[in-house]
Enzyme design. Structure first.
Site, PDB file in Angstrom:
ATOM      1  N   ILE A  14     -22.311  13.160  -2.263  1.00 50.35           N
ATOM      2  CA  ILE A  14     -23.644  13.779  -2.322  1.00 50.35           C
ATOM      3  C   ILE A  14     -23.793  14.596  -3.608  1.00 50.35           C
ATOM      4  CG2 ILE A  14     -25.177  15.475  -1.229  1.00 50.35           C
ATOM      5  CD1 ILE A  14     -23.928  14.704   1.479  1.00 50.35           C
ATOM      6  N   ILE A  85     -15.075  20.462   2.509  1.00 49.60           N
ATOM      7  CA  ILE A  85     -13.961  19.642   3.006  1.00 49.60           C
ATOM      8  C   ILE A  85     -14.010  19.611   4.529  1.00 49.60           C
ATOM      9  CG2 ILE A  85     -12.426  20.117   1.056  1.00 49.60           C
ATOM     10  CD1 ILE A  85     -11.001  22.216   2.870  1.00 49.60           C
ATOM     11  N   THR A  86     -13.309  18.647   5.102  1.00 50.79           N
ATOM     12  CA  THR A  86     -13.110  18.657   6.563  1.00 50.79           C
ATOM     13  C   THR A  86     -11.614  18.714   6.841  1.00 50.79           C
ATOM     14  OG1 THR A  86     -13.124  16.238   6.568  1.00 50.79           O
ATOM     15  CG2 THR A  86     -15.176  17.342   7.207  1.00 50.79           C
ATOM     16  N   GLY A 143     -13.953  18.624  17.377  1.00 48.08           N
ATOM     17  CA  GLY A 143     -12.957  18.590  16.295  1.00 48.08           C
ATOM     18  C   GLY A 143     -13.384  19.366  15.065  1.00 48.08           C
ATOM     19  N   TYR A 147     -15.433  23.547  10.645  1.00 50.66           N
ATOM     20  CA  TYR A 147     -16.525  23.000   9.817  1.00 50.66           C
ATOM     21  C   TYR A 147     -17.895  23.439  10.356  1.00 50.66           C
ATOM     22  CZ  TYR A 147     -18.985  19.266   7.195  1.00 50.66           C
ATOM     23  OH  TYR A 147     -19.807  18.544   6.363  1.00 50.66           O
ATOM     24  N   GLY A 178     -27.221  14.642   7.932  1.00 53.78           N
ATOM     25  CA  GLY A 178     -26.447  14.030   9.014  1.00 53.78           C
ATOM     26  C   GLY A 178     -25.288  13.280   8.387  1.00 53.78           C
TER      27      GLY A 178
HETATM   28  N1  CAA Z   1     -16.607  14.685  23.364  1.00 57.60           N
HETATM   29  C1  CAA Z   1     -15.734  15.150  24.310  1.00 57.60           C
HETATM   30  N2  CAA Z   1     -14.459  14.776  24.357  1.00 57.60           N
HETATM   31  C2  CAA Z   1     -14.029  13.903  23.459  1.00 57.60           C
HETATM   32  C3  CAA Z   1     -14.869  13.387  22.454  1.00 57.60           C
HETATM   33  C4  CAA Z   1     -16.205  13.818  22.435  1.00 57.60           C
HETATM   34  N3  CAA Z   1     -17.075  13.364  21.502  1.00 57.60           N
HETATM   35  N4  CAA Z   1     -14.152  12.562  21.673  1.00 57.60           N
HETATM   36  C5  CAA Z   1     -12.921  12.532  22.183  1.00 57.60           C
HETATM   37  N5  CAA Z   1     -12.857  13.325  23.271  1.00 57.60           N
HETATM   38  C6  CAA Z   1     -11.695  13.554  24.126  1.00 57.60           C
HETATM   39  C7  CAA Z   1     -10.929  12.248  24.330  1.00 57.60           C
HETATM   40  O1  CAA Z   1     -11.477  11.529  25.406  1.00 57.60           O
HETATM   41  C8  CAA Z   1      -9.539  12.763  24.615  1.00 57.60           C
HETATM   42  O2  CAA Z   1      -9.445  13.232  25.947  1.00 57.60           O
HETATM   43  P1  CAA Z   1      -8.086  13.048  26.787  1.00 57.60           P
HETATM   44  O3  CAA Z   1      -7.024  13.760  25.978  1.00 57.60           O
HETATM   45  O4  CAA Z   1      -8.413  13.683  28.080  1.00 57.60           O
HETATM   46  O5  CAA Z   1      -7.857  11.568  26.844  1.00 57.60           O
HETATM   47  C9  CAA Z   1      -9.423  13.995  23.748  1.00 57.60           C
HETATM   48  O6  CAA Z   1     -10.771  14.381  23.470  1.00 57.60           O
HETATM   49  C10 CAA Z   1      -8.682  13.731  22.463  1.00 57.60           C
HETATM   50  O7  CAA Z   1      -9.359  12.682  21.764  1.00 57.60           O
HETATM   51  P2  CAA Z   1      -8.659  11.924  20.560  1.00 57.60           P
HETATM   52  O8  CAA Z   1      -7.473  11.159  21.061  1.00 57.60           O
HETATM   53  O9  CAA Z   1      -9.686  11.182  19.793  1.00 57.60           O
HETATM   54  O10 CAA Z   1      -8.101  13.152  19.715  1.00 57.60           O
HETATM   55  P3  CAA Z   1      -7.587  13.170  18.292  1.00 57.60           P
HETATM   56  O11 CAA Z   1      -6.831  14.452  18.200  1.00 57.60           O
HETATM   57  O12 CAA Z   1      -6.932  11.913  17.885  1.00 57.60           O
HETATM   58  O13 CAA Z   1      -8.925  13.218  17.398  1.00 57.60           O
HETATM   59  C11 CAA Z   1     -10.810  14.215  16.389  1.00 57.60           C
HETATM   60  C12 CAA Z   1      -9.817  14.265  17.557  1.00 57.60           C
HETATM   61  C13 CAA Z   1     -10.048  14.375  15.077  1.00 57.60           C
HETATM   62  C14 CAA Z   1     -11.748  15.382  16.550  1.00 57.60           C
HETATM   63  C15 CAA Z   1     -11.540  12.870  16.407  1.00 57.60           C
HETATM   64  O14 CAA Z   1     -12.168  12.724  17.651  1.00 57.60           O
HETATM   65  C16 CAA Z   1     -12.583  12.764  15.321  1.00 57.60           C
HETATM   66  O15 CAA Z   1     -12.285  12.493  14.170  1.00 57.60           O
HETATM   67  N6  CAA Z   1     -13.870  12.954  15.679  1.00 57.60           N
HETATM   68  C17 CAA Z   1     -14.975  12.867  14.726  1.00 57.60           C
HETATM   69  C18 CAA Z   1     -15.293  14.235  14.228  1.00 57.60           C
HETATM   70  C19 CAA Z   1     -16.452  14.137  13.279  1.00 57.60           C
HETATM   71  O16 CAA Z   1     -17.544  13.719  13.609  1.00 57.60           O
HETATM   72  N7  CAA Z   1     -16.210  14.525  12.034  1.00 57.60           N
HETATM   73  C20 CAA Z   1     -17.233  14.440  11.049  1.00 57.60           C
HETATM   74  C21 CAA Z   1     -16.603  14.283   9.707  1.00 57.60           C
HETATM   75  S1  CAA Z   1     -17.807  13.921   8.463  1.00 57.60           S
HETATM   76  C22 CAA Z   1     -18.625  15.327   8.276  1.00 57.60           C
HETATM   77  O17 CAA Z   1     -18.303  16.352   8.820  1.00 57.60           O
HETATM   78  C23 CAA Z   1     -19.830  15.261   7.394  1.00 57.60           C
HETATM   79  C24 CAA Z   1     -20.992  15.839   8.085  1.00 57.60           C
HETATM   80  O18 CAA Z   1     -21.434  16.902   7.698  1.00 57.60           O
HETATM   81  C25 CAA Z   1     -21.640  15.096   9.151  1.00 57.60           C
END
Ligand code: CAA
Length: 240
Positions: A14, A85-86, A143, A147, A178
């Protein structure tokens, strides 16, 4: 004489799109970066925009870099706080370093940069500050306690700074994108990203140029009455 615009984290994603657009608009643009030299040098070669390597997370680095930039280009009148950063992880697994790194780079950087330019903007009765928040600062995201906190903090910071400087010709606004097709978003696990895109009514990621178009307007002379505002560009994914 054309105004000087500083874009933090301006060599990729961006930031790069905004830097290129502001150059097209006729500003003297300079960018900051902190990570890899190669893409930054490539950006410089392609655009002719000078890149300065320093860490926006540190006040003293910002202070000395801004002195150097202003010596060479003149006073910075436009700031785009884009560097971010994330370090995504559930809070129950997050290390203090992951919390601090995101808060320092994404939020404390606004103090570090703005504190070093605001006095001159006030003295000149002109300034434009645009900071990049996120949909996840507005709605929260799994997660992203670090951030989301930083990106929400940007909005509070900007409203307060807008009030402090509204009578000094300095506007302070926020863009909350977004999910945009950048390296940051491409880092997300593909299955998770597919799920996210399925929640975007427009059915696609944003283009960085779509964010740059609004930044260009907000820093223009035409936008002098817009201050303290937050603009969502998220394909309808979250409406307030
Ligand atoms: N809501 C609720 N629970 C969730 C969920 C959600 N959306 N996603 C996963 N879970 C639950 C899973 O079901 C799991 O539950 P159990 O342990 O009971 O099975 C638990 O959470 C752990 O899930 P993961 O195995 O996926 O956990 P992880 O540690 O491997 O990963 C994470 C976690 C890193 C947060 C991963 O889910 C992720 O990367 N999520 C995306 C986060 C995101 O959107 N980041 C944006 C980056 S880009 C940015 O930030 C730019 C911007 O401005 C938009």
């Amino acid at each position: 004489m054309s105004k000087v615009a500083l874009v933090t984290g301006g060599t990729r994603g961006i930031g790069a799109a905004i830097a290129k657009k502001l150059k097209e608009d006729g500003f003297k643009v300079v960018c900051t970066y902190v990570g890899r030299d190669e893409p930054a040098q490539e950006f410089n070669k392609q655009t002719g925009i000078e890149v300065f390597k320093f860490d926006v997370a540190y006040f003293e680095s910002c202070k000395s870099a801004i002195v150097e930039i202003e010596k060479k280009y003149g006073d910075v009148e436009i700031v785009i706080n884009n560097a971010g950063i994330t370090k995504d992880r559930f809070l129950h697994k997050m290390a203090p370093e992951e919390w601090n790194a995101v808060i320092n780079t994404n939020l404390n950087s606004l103090f570090n940069i703005c504190r070093n330019v605001i006095e001159k903007m006030r003295a000149k009765n002109f300034g434009r500050i645009v900071s990049l928040s996120s949909i996840n600062g507005l709605k929260g995201q799994v997660g992203q306690t670090n951030y989301s906190a930083a990106k929400a903090g940007i909005i509070g910071f900007s409203k307060a700074l807008a009030l402090e400087n509204a009578n000094k010709g300095v506007t302070v606004n926020v863009i909350a994108p977004g999910y945009v097709g950048t390296d940051m978003v491409k880092k997300i696990d593909p299955t998770i990203l597919k799920g996210i895109v399925s929640q975007i009514p427009t059915g696609r990621l944003a283009e960085p140029t779509e964010i740059a178009a609004l930044a260009s307007y907000l820093v223009s002379d035409k936008a002098g009455f817009i201050t303290g505002a937050t603009f969502s560009i998220n394909g309808g994914q979250y409406m307030q």
